[in-house]
Design a protein around this motif. Structure first.
Motif: not given
Ligand SMILES: [Zn+2]
Ligand SMILES: [Zn+2]
Lengths: 212, 199
Positions: A8-9, A11, A13, A15, A18-20, A22, A38-41, A46, B3, B10, B12, B128, B132, B135, B192
């Motif tokens: 991802a890095r 590309a 992008m 991830s 918390d909510c994964h 991408l 999506r979740c705001g974190v 890394r 994706q 990491d 994809i 949310i 969080r 988890q 989510w």
């Protein structure tokens, strides 16, 4: 399942931790931070400062490991005599009383697992710092193991709690938690945080770089 | 088709629509990327509700009793924590309280707070951050380790006295499984998507 074979890095992008989700990594500079759509974190490609944080935590935990093993975990007083037990003398007591399986469980959970975790975490840190490309998949599995087994070291703290509860009024004996208990509990908590602060993707970053 | 990147290496991956039961694993490092659950919402609510009932029994009924001759001494789940507190070891008392009493309760209440509105298709505030927290606190819920501690303590005291397990121990033991079923039934990818998609 199709695979692009790119991280991802690479590309561009990121991830979300918390909510994964991408998403595209926005261009940020200086003090700015990017947030997950999506979740705001706060987004990081890394875990920030992973290597140094993990080193600091694992060294602190190793320092606590010493008093946790040397000082008494419980102090038992019965009929005017007091007896201080360390973790190891507790294990030896179980061997002498014939419950070697319990002795093994206590030894593995309280002495062996923390030690193993130190070794694995330090090995992972060094392998990333020295840019090793050997067996990245096995190292990722080691990381997964450290995350899964560390909590079981807590069992000795719970044994002490239950012993204290059962022997509370002192009609047989009186048991108090010894000074090692606090060092031990702190050591377990810090080791759990240390395993969590290591970022296994660093292992693969090295592999990706060498493949270019 | 969407994706996701493996959270451990990491890489994809393109994830096709998942079957109702099944898991997708990373081709490079083997990590489980996501696991679809059939009926996630109903099963989570059912197991969590059962868990709450067991929890009340575990906290209120006699936990372990120790019999030596004619003397019987009963304890509750909270007795050990109170004793640690009265011995002045506040940090340990707090840690045991947190890992064996408060976090498991928080997990169950948190799950209901998220899943009942999902079931009813309504939105609630703070869903949310609650999910969080749920988890992040997962590894800090340590009831099964406490159960192992009970076993060790029973062997240790077995020479001195007879330990009689109370109703609360049975409820506590069942709760470990029930809470585990509830947590496994959670389809976090779906949660989510629903929590994020509505905003
Ligand atoms: Zn997110
Ligand atoms: Zn992977």
């Amino acid at each position: 399942m199709k695979v692009a074979l790119i991280s991802a890095r690479k590309a561009g992008m990121v991830s979300c931790h918390d909510c994964h989700l991408l998403s595209r990594m926005p261009k940020i500079s200086g003090q700015q931070v990017a947030h997950c759509p999506r979740c705001g974190v706060v987004l990081h490609q890394r875990k920030p400062n992973s290597i140094m944080r993990t080193w600091a935590l694992v060294i602190t935990a190793m320092i606590f490991y010493v008093p946790a093993n040397v000082l008494p975990m419980t102090v038992t007083s019965a009929l005017g005599t007091t007896q201080a037990d360390t973790i190891m003398s507790g294990v030896i007591y179980f061997i002498h009383s014939g419950s070697w399986e319990i002795a093994l469980v206590v030894f593995v959970a309280s002495i062996f697992i923390p030690f193993l975790k130190f070794i694995i975490i330090i090995y992972l840190l060094l392998s990333v710092q020295f840019k090793s490309i050997k067996r990245p998949r096995d190292r990722t599995i080691l990381y997964r193991i450290t995350g899964a087994v560390g909590r079981w070291s807590m069992v000795d703290i719970f044994v002490v709690t239950i012993l204290i509860a059962l022997v509370q009024l002192g009609f047989l004996a009186n048991i108090a938690a010894g000074p090692a208990a606090i060092y031990f509990a702190t050591m377990v908590v810090i080791t759990m945080v240390a395993a969590e602060s290591f970022d296994p993707r660093l292992i693969w970053d090295v592999v990706d770089e060498k493949h270019e | 088709m969407h994706q996701i990147a493996c959270h451990e290496c990491d890489l994809i991956h393109d994830i096709p629509p998942m079957p109702t039961r099944g898991a997708a694993c990373c081709v490079r490092c083997g990590a489980v990327l996501l696991r679809a659950q059939a009926n996630s919402i109903d099963r989570t609510i059912a197991w969590t509700t059962a868990g709450l009932v067991l929890y009340v029994v575990a906290v209120t009924f006699p936990f372990l009793a120790m019999r030596s001759g004619s003397i019987i001494q009963e304890t509750a789940l909270l007795t050990g924590i109170q004793q640690l507190y009265s011995q002045g070891i506040y940090m340990l008392a707090f840690l045991v309280l947190l890992t064996c009493i408060l976090i498991p309760l928080g997990q169950m209440l948190g799950l209901l707070y998220i899943f009942i509105p999902l079931k009813l298709n309504v939105r609630v505030k703070f869903a949310i951050p609650v999910f969080r927290l749920f988890q992040h606190f997962k590894p800090w819920s340590m009831m099964e380790i406490y159960m192992l501690g009970i076993l060790i303590a029973m062997v240790k005291l077995g020479k001195m006295a007879t330990i009689v397990p109370g109703l609360a121990v049975i409820a506590f033991g069942l709760l470990i499984f029930v809470l585990n079923f509830a947590i496994t039934a959670v389809d976090s990818h779906m949660v989510w998507e629903r929590l994020g998609g509505e905003s």
